[in-house]
Write a protein that holds these residues in place. Sequence first.
Motif, short mmCIF file in Angstrom:
data_model
loop_
_atom_site.label_atom_id
_atom_site.label_comp_id
_atom_site.label_asym_id
_atom_site.label_seq_id
_atom_site.Cartn_x
_atom_site.Cartn_y
_atom_site.Cartn_z
N MET A 1 -1.74 -6.09 2.81
CA MET A 1 -2.87 -6.43 1.96
C MET A 1 -3.71 -5.19 1.60
O MET A 1 -4.23 -5.07 0.50
CB MET A 1 -3.77 -7.45 2.65
CG MET A 1 -3.13 -8.82 2.87
SD MET A 1 -2.77 -9.68 1.31
CE MET A 1 -1.00 -9.49 1.20
N SER A 2 -3.80 -4.24 2.55
CA SER A 2 -4.59 -3.02 2.32
C SER A 2 -3.99 -2.20 1.19
O SER A 2 -4.73 -1.64 0.35
CB SER A 2 -4.65 -2.18 3.60
OG SER A 2 -5.27 -2.90 4.64
N THR A 3 -2.66 -2.14 1.13
CA THR A 3 -1.99 -1.39 0.06
C THR A 3 -2.24 -2.04 -1.29
O THR A 3 -2.53 -1.35 -2.28
CB THR A 3 -0.48 -1.29 0.33
OG1 THR A 3 -0.28 -0.68 1.60
CG2 THR A 3 0.20 -0.47 -0.74
N ILE A 4 -2.13 -3.35 -1.35
CA ILE A 4 -2.41 -4.06 -2.61
C ILE A 4 -3.84 -3.80 -3.06
O ILE A 4 -4.10 -3.55 -4.25
CB ILE A 4 -2.16 -5.57 -2.44
CG1 ILE A 4 -0.66 -5.83 -2.21
CG2 ILE A 4 -2.65 -6.35 -3.66
CD1 ILE A 4 -0.33 -7.27 -1.88
N ALA A 5 -4.77 -3.81 -2.11
CA ALA A 5 -6.19 -3.58 -2.45
C ALA A 5 -6.41 -2.18 -2.98
O ALA A 5 -7.15 -1.98 -3.97
CB ALA A 5 -7.05 -3.82 -1.21
N ILE A 6 -5.75 -1.19 -2.38
CA ILE A 6 -5.98 0.19 -2.82
C ILE A 6 -5.32 0.45 -4.17
O ILE A 6 -5.84 1.21 -5.00
CB ILE A 6 -5.49 1.20 -1.75
CG1 ILE A 6 -6.24 2.53 -1.89
CG2 ILE A 6 -4.01 1.46 -1.84
CD1 ILE A 6 -7.69 2.47 -1.57
N VAL A 7 -4.18 -0.20 -4.44
CA VAL A 7 -3.55 -0.07 -5.76
C VAL A 7 -4.45 -0.69 -6.83
O VAL A 7 -4.60 -0.15 -7.93
CB VAL A 7 -2.15 -0.73 -5.77
CG1 VAL A 7 -1.58 -0.76 -7.18
CG2 VAL A 7 -1.21 0.01 -4.83
N TYR A 8 -5.08 -1.82 -6.49
CA TYR A 8 -6.03 -2.44 -7.42
C TYR A 8 -7.19 -1.48 -7.73
O TYR A 8 -7.58 -1.33 -8.90
CB TYR A 8 -6.57 -3.74 -6.81
CG TYR A 8 -7.79 -4.29 -7.50
CD1 TYR A 8 -7.69 -4.94 -8.73
CD2 TYR A 8 -9.06 -4.15 -6.93
CE1 TYR A 8 -8.81 -5.43 -9.37
CE2 TYR A 8 -10.18 -4.64 -7.56
CZ TYR A 8 -10.06 -5.28 -8.79
OH TYR A 8 -11.18 -5.75 -9.42
#
Length: 696
Positions: free
Chosen positions: A657-664
């Motif tokens: 989830m952290s990776t998805i958030a940082i890509v956003y």
Amino acid sequence: MKRLKVALIGNPNAGKSSLFNYLTGLNQKIGNFPGVTVDKKTGVSTLSAAVQADIIDLPGTYSIYPRSLDEQVVFDYLIEALRNEAPDILVVVIDASNFKRNLLLFTQVKDLGFPVILALNMLDLAQKDGLDFDLVALQKELNVPIVEINARTGKGIDSLKAALVCPVHVAPDIFYKSAEVAQPVVAYIRNRFKIKSDYMALLLAHQHKKTKILTEEEKKDISDLVEKHHLQSNSLQYRETLARYESIHTIIHKVMSEDARQGKVRWSNNVDRIVTHKIWGYLIFLGILFLIFQSIFAWSEMPMQWIDSGFGALKGFISSLLPEGYLRDFVNEGILSGLQGVLIFIPQITFLFAFIAILEESGYMTRVMFMMDKIMRPFGLSGRSVVPLISGVACAVPAIMATRSIETWKERLITIMVTPLMSCSARIPVFTVLIGLMIPDTTVLGIFNLQGIALMGFYLLGFAMALLSAWFLHKWMGGKFKTYFIMEFPTYKLPRFKNVSTSIIEKVKTFTFEAGKVILAISIVLWVLATFGPKEAMLHAEQSVPMDTIHIEAYQNKVASAKLEASYAGHFGKFIEPVIKPLGYDWKIGIALITSFAAREVFVGTMATIYSVGNSDDELSVRESMKNQVDQNGDPFYTAARAGSLLLFYLFAMQCMSTIAIVYRETKGWKWPIIQFFYMSFLAYSSSLLFYQFFK
């Protein structure tokens, strides 16, 4: 105590971060600069008995004029002095062996009107190259305090602390007369914003559209002024750079001499001919990778056994201390089993972080970027993409933030999209368990661990898939662009134990506590869901197992397994089982797949919790528990086909989830994170399906 605010600024590879570590020790923290996701390192240093300083380590930059997002952070920090509290002192760190190029940034910072101290680093390397400085004359020419330091050994740190305590004289605009080239614009901006420095006013005229400090009204005001006076920013910046280098040449002739040794080739150039060779360079790099993955399996085995034994002893102690019941099961199965499943892999993660820190400290990582540039070009990437990709081996979040140094948006976006395919440290627990089930613990040629070779193979497979995905994205996005990869090789240095150990401690601590919090929470929830269920279903499960008064332990394990299947967790796993059954997975693995979307390493904690529920042996590790599982025919459940299918799924799936958030945050929208999630999920599902169906 008196409190100062001190900012460190300098070119990349000038030794700024090493100096920061010496000044602050372990008394430092990592955050983000306001409004951006670039790392902000701050720490506290005691300068004297009466003075402390907050030290800020700014990103490396070659010039005040920003070309990348890292450099934009430095520019915004300096311009922010207009509205907020300015730093009391700026320490400009200069690499003496690259004195001429480093001095350009110093002249710009000095003309901004800040109190400045020059920290002259790597003087020993400069002297080896035949460069000799007259420091007294240099201090007179630059009109600033100069402190000779060695950021690797700590030499001169006390002198620098003493200089920071003393008042620093400020003499603005001594290298470039900004008012002479744009007098009306500079005069207006100085008066409008109450700026003391002509050069600060000129910078605002050049960069007002990019800075976040000004309001839209103020930006329009400056734009109208620039248009009115026909200010040609690009031309002026070019002329400014030439003028500054003229001043620098004059200074160099006065303060620096070169003897006959200057004509000799530095020994590091001879080393570079080997380590960047078009054949030997790649073989050396593969050899280093091989050593890393061998160490992850071979060297970490003993400390892992200690941690495993410690948890086993702790569970046994809890069992003897607490009476049989839900409380004892909750502590042993819900808390300790989940934590054991991840904490046991700290030695392996420590070795990984240690090797990465050593490669960065030594200067070798820059050579890797240079070598990989030619390979990356056909795939829409460049050498600048190598740092994020290699950083992704530790964690995808800071790796994606590191793409801010990539100048073109397309190249940066492709790098962001494929970086999560690099196997991060969170996958190590999953890989270790599954490779242990799939590959025998044997040696090749008597010294090479077969499991270590397999681990390296999966990392290389992730890298190959990242390149292939980048090529598809490059063709799909279209557009023609050409970039040039220009970089400076830092000199080779022996890694300092203090810097390496500080990096390891910080990263392992972050992994342990960040992963630990998630795993502990999920383990507790899972234990509840796996222990309780619909009353009638749980009662039926218990009654469905024939009573066996002879083999009591086997009977109890069968009852526990039936109750687990009838629990809320079992119902949930059964619900998604039809989708994952073609991959060879059962409902228990399905539960782990869903929970590990919070973080990949949760898979191991989930399996540890599920297989420990009702297990009479508290000392079994998660690998042993999974190894003991059998299918309906009594054969081992985790066959090579099933373990390999799971490995491929976790290699390619977007489960963080952290990776998805940082890509956003980095792409400023949901379009690219959604595309990334679906294409990686497709890769994971299809490759796992093909592998299992072919090898089952």
